[in-house]
Design an enzyme around this catalytic site. Structure first.
Site, short mmCIF file in Angstrom:
data_model
loop_
_atom_site.label_atom_id
_atom_site.label_comp_id
_atom_site.label_asym_id
_atom_site.label_seq_id
_atom_site.Cartn_x
_atom_site.Cartn_y
_atom_site.Cartn_z
CG HIS A 166 -1.92 -0.96 1.38
ND1 HIS A 166 -2.08 -1.71 2.53
CD2 HIS A 166 -2.89 -1.38 0.53
CE1 HIS A 166 -3.11 -2.53 2.37
NE2 HIS A 166 -3.61 -2.36 1.17
CE LYS A 168 -14.18 -7.83 4.57
NZ LYS A 168 -13.08 -7.44 3.68
NE ARG A 180 -3.17 -7.74 -4.49
CZ ARG A 180 -3.99 -8.03 -3.51
NH1 ARG A 180 -3.54 -8.21 -2.30
NH2 ARG A 180 -5.28 -8.15 -3.72
CB SER A 197 -4.53 -5.99 4.88
OG SER A 197 -4.06 -4.74 4.46
#
Length: 159
Positions: A17, A41, A90, A127
């Site tokens: 990040h 969440k 990614r 993460s």
């Protein structure tokens, strides 16, 4: 003034990040890091903790602002006159999802999305993976900034 936003949950912020934010900060006059709130969440870190960590690890850039946001990212952009979203990619699988989001965001408000290929060093990093490895006692010191490593250690020791 050229503005962009780097959105995410950042639970916690990783070196991947940080790489994208740093690169965006060189391209834009002002970069917002939008810490998106997902009430469905439960994160490892509270929103305020994430914001504090991100402010700490981005302080050296001087043109990064960190704010929490709940709702549509395009509304965040509209409220702050931000014409561009910067997203790290990614893998090809990221592109499929992010392209749909970019097209929707552009269709809603005209906000453009700039895709930045992730540094190969961080191409596997997320993460979720950092949290999982850290919870099992693995070494994540090369994956997160030192302040985040300390916060992870504290949080995981609390159980």
């Amino acid at each position: 003034m050229r503005r962009a936003v780097c959105p995410g949950s950042f639970d916690p912020i990783t070196n991947g990040h940080l790489d994208i934010i740093a690169r965006a900060s060189r391209l834009y006059d002002e970069v917002y890091v939008a810490v998106m709130i997902n009430k469905a969440k439960k994160g490892l870190f509270e929103i305020e903790e994430r914001i504090e960590l991100i402010r700490d690890v981005t302080a050296e850039y001087g043109n990064v602002r960190v704010e929490a946001f709940h709702g549509l990212l395009v509304d965040f952009c509209k409220q702050r006159d931000i014409p561009a979203i910067v997203k790290g990619l990614r893998a090809v699988s990221d592109f499929d999802y992010e392209l749909q989001m970019a097209q929707m965001n552009n269709g809603l408000t005209g906000v453009e999305t700039l895709f930045v290929p992730t540094n190969p060093t961080y191409s596997f990093l997320s993460s979720s993976l950092v949290k999982e490895v850290a919870q099992w006692g693995g070494d994540v010191s090369h994956l997160v900034p030192p302040a985040v490593l300390e916060a992870l250690d504290r949080r995981l020791r609390q159980g």
